[in-house]
Scaffold this active site. Structure first.
Site, PDB file in Angstrom:
ATOM      1  N   GLY A 164       0.776  -1.242   0.000  1.00 53.78           N
ATOM      2  CA  GLY A 164       0.000   0.000   0.000  1.00 53.78           C
ATOM      3  C   GLY A 164       0.804   1.286   0.000  1.00 53.78           C
TER       4      GLY A 164
ATOM      5  CG  ASN B  48       2.028   3.172  -5.677  1.00 53.85           C
ATOM      6  OD1 ASN B  48       2.514   4.177  -6.196  1.00 53.85           O
ATOM      7  ND2 ASN B  48       2.623   1.978  -5.727  1.00 53.85           N
TER       8      ASN B  48
ATOM      9  CB  ILE C 284      -7.475 -10.424 -14.081  1.00 50.20           C
ATOM     10  CG1 ILE C 284      -5.965 -10.455 -14.341  1.00 50.20           C
ATOM     11  CG2 ILE C 284      -8.238  -9.957 -15.314  1.00 50.20           C
ATOM     12  CD1 ILE C 284      -5.509 -11.507 -15.298  1.00 50.20           C
ATOM     13  CG  LEU C 285     -10.838  -5.545 -11.462  1.00 46.78           C
ATOM     14  CD1 LEU C 285     -10.911  -4.066 -11.818  1.00 46.78           C
ATOM     15  CD2 LEU C 285     -11.491  -5.821 -10.111  1.00 46.78           C
TER      16      LEU C 285
ATOM     17  CG  ASN D 271      -3.114  -1.752 -13.065  1.00 46.30           C
ATOM     18  OD1 ASN D 271      -3.074  -1.933 -11.847  1.00 46.30           O
ATOM     19  ND2 ASN D 271      -2.287  -2.391 -13.900  1.00 46.30           N
TER      20      ASN D 271
ATOM     21  CG  HIS E 183       2.622  -2.699 -15.544  1.00 43.71           C
ATOM     22  ND1 HIS E 183       2.320  -3.961 -15.092  1.00 43.71           N
ATOM     23  CD2 HIS E 183       3.703  -2.831 -16.351  1.00 43.71           C
ATOM     24  CE1 HIS E 183       3.184  -4.826 -15.612  1.00 43.71           C
ATOM     25  NE2 HIS E 183       4.029  -4.159 -16.379  1.00 43.71           N
TER      26      HIS E 183
HETATM   27  C1  GRF Z   1       3.674  -1.446  -7.445  1.00 45.53           C
HETATM   28  O1  GRF Z   1       4.966  -1.715  -7.889  1.00 45.53           O
HETATM   29  C2  GRF Z   1       2.716  -1.392  -8.615  1.00 45.53           C
HETATM   30  O2  GRF Z   1       3.298  -0.921  -9.792  1.00 45.53           O
HETATM   31  C3  GRF Z   1       2.318  -2.835  -8.791  1.00 45.53           C
HETATM   32  O3  GRF Z   1       2.245  -3.337  -7.474  1.00 45.53           O
HETATM   33  C4  GRF Z   1       3.130  -2.599  -6.625  1.00 45.53           C
HETATM   34  C5  GRF Z   1       2.313  -2.124  -5.453  1.00 45.53           C
HETATM   35  O4  GRF Z   1       3.077  -1.500  -4.457  1.00 45.53           O
HETATM   36  N1  GRF Z   1       1.095  -2.960  -9.538  1.00 45.53           N
HETATM   37  P1  GRF Z   1       2.374  -0.845  -3.205  1.00 45.53           P
HETATM   38  O5  GRF Z   1       1.471  -1.901  -2.596  1.00 45.53           O
HETATM   39  O6  GRF Z   1       1.581   0.347  -3.679  1.00 45.53           O
HETATM   40  O7  GRF Z   1       3.469  -0.435  -2.267  1.00 45.53           O
END
Ligand code: GRF
Length: 202
Positions: A13, A15, A93-94, A109, A111
């Site tokens: 988490g 992000n 995948i939703l 999303n 990536h």
């Molecule tokens: C990130 O590297 C994102 O690009 C990928 O999963 C990871 C999630 O990291 N889809 P966090 O849980 O937000 O720390």
């Protein structure tokens, strides 16, 4: 207008935290209406609790199948009036029913590579960074893109940020450099969905 956002998570988490911080400091005119996880007890849920944001867990174990779980998830999100769904480290995948139940609500999303390179089924976590390093690429980065039913990493690009590959990089060092950029990219991407304020004087 403050944009109500649903954030879907599966683990750490970081992000989500970047989004919560940007909302709290006012650099992003959005609010996290709900954090949804497909795994119980993950650190992202603690981050939501600390920020005073409601959260909900929809594990596959609790539902007949993925479609039922994702349908229930979408109903909860729609019920809170979210106008954007952000997949921030969400590892499923939703199911198509998710998009049906949330008709008209955009889904994005994050990536950890420069799509359309190094995307698709199976390309997640360290596997992405290992593939980038094995390819001999001189740069990598992250991509925020739109998500559509039955596709993986193929939707329109919203934001991309690039990082150099340094000599001696490992999947871990590259992942850390990319992650730093992800935190800004996801906030920038959400900002693109905030409706422009109509001037009071127009
Ligand atoms: C990130 O590297 C994102 O690009 C990928 O999963 C990871 C999630 O990291 N889809 P966090 O849980 O937000 O720390």
């Amino acid at each position: 207008m403050t944009l109500p956002v649903a954030v879907l998570v599966s683990g750490r988490g970081s992000n989500l935290q970047a989004i919560l911080d940007a909302c709290a400091s006012g650099v992003l005119d959005a609010r996290v209406a709900i954090v949804v996880s497909n795994h119980a007890g993950v650190p992202a849920l603690q981050r939501a609790a600390l920020a005073g944001v409601p959260s909900a867990v929809f594990t596959l174990r609790t539902y007949a199948d993925r479609a039922a779980a994702h349908s229930a998830m979408a109903v909860a999100i729609a019920g809170l009036g979210a106008e954007l769904v952000v997949l921030a480290g969400f590892d499923h995948i939703l199911a198509p029913i998710f998009f049906v139940r949330l008709a008209g609500v955009p889904v994005i999303n994050l990536h950890p590579a420069l799509l359309p390179l190094f995307g698709g089924r199976g390309m997640h976590g360290d596997k992405v960074h290992e593939a980038v390093l094995a390819s001999g690429a001189t740069e990598s980065g992250c991509t925020v893109h739109r998500v559509h039913p039955e596709t993986v990493d193929l939707g329109e690009v919203v934001v991309q940020r690039r990082v150099p590959i340094e000599p001696g990089d490992t999947a871990a060092t590259l992942a850390a450099r990319v992650l730093e950029q992800e935190h800004g990219a996801i906030v920038d991407a959400i900002r693109r969905f905030v409706p422009a304020e109509v001037s009071r004087y127009s």
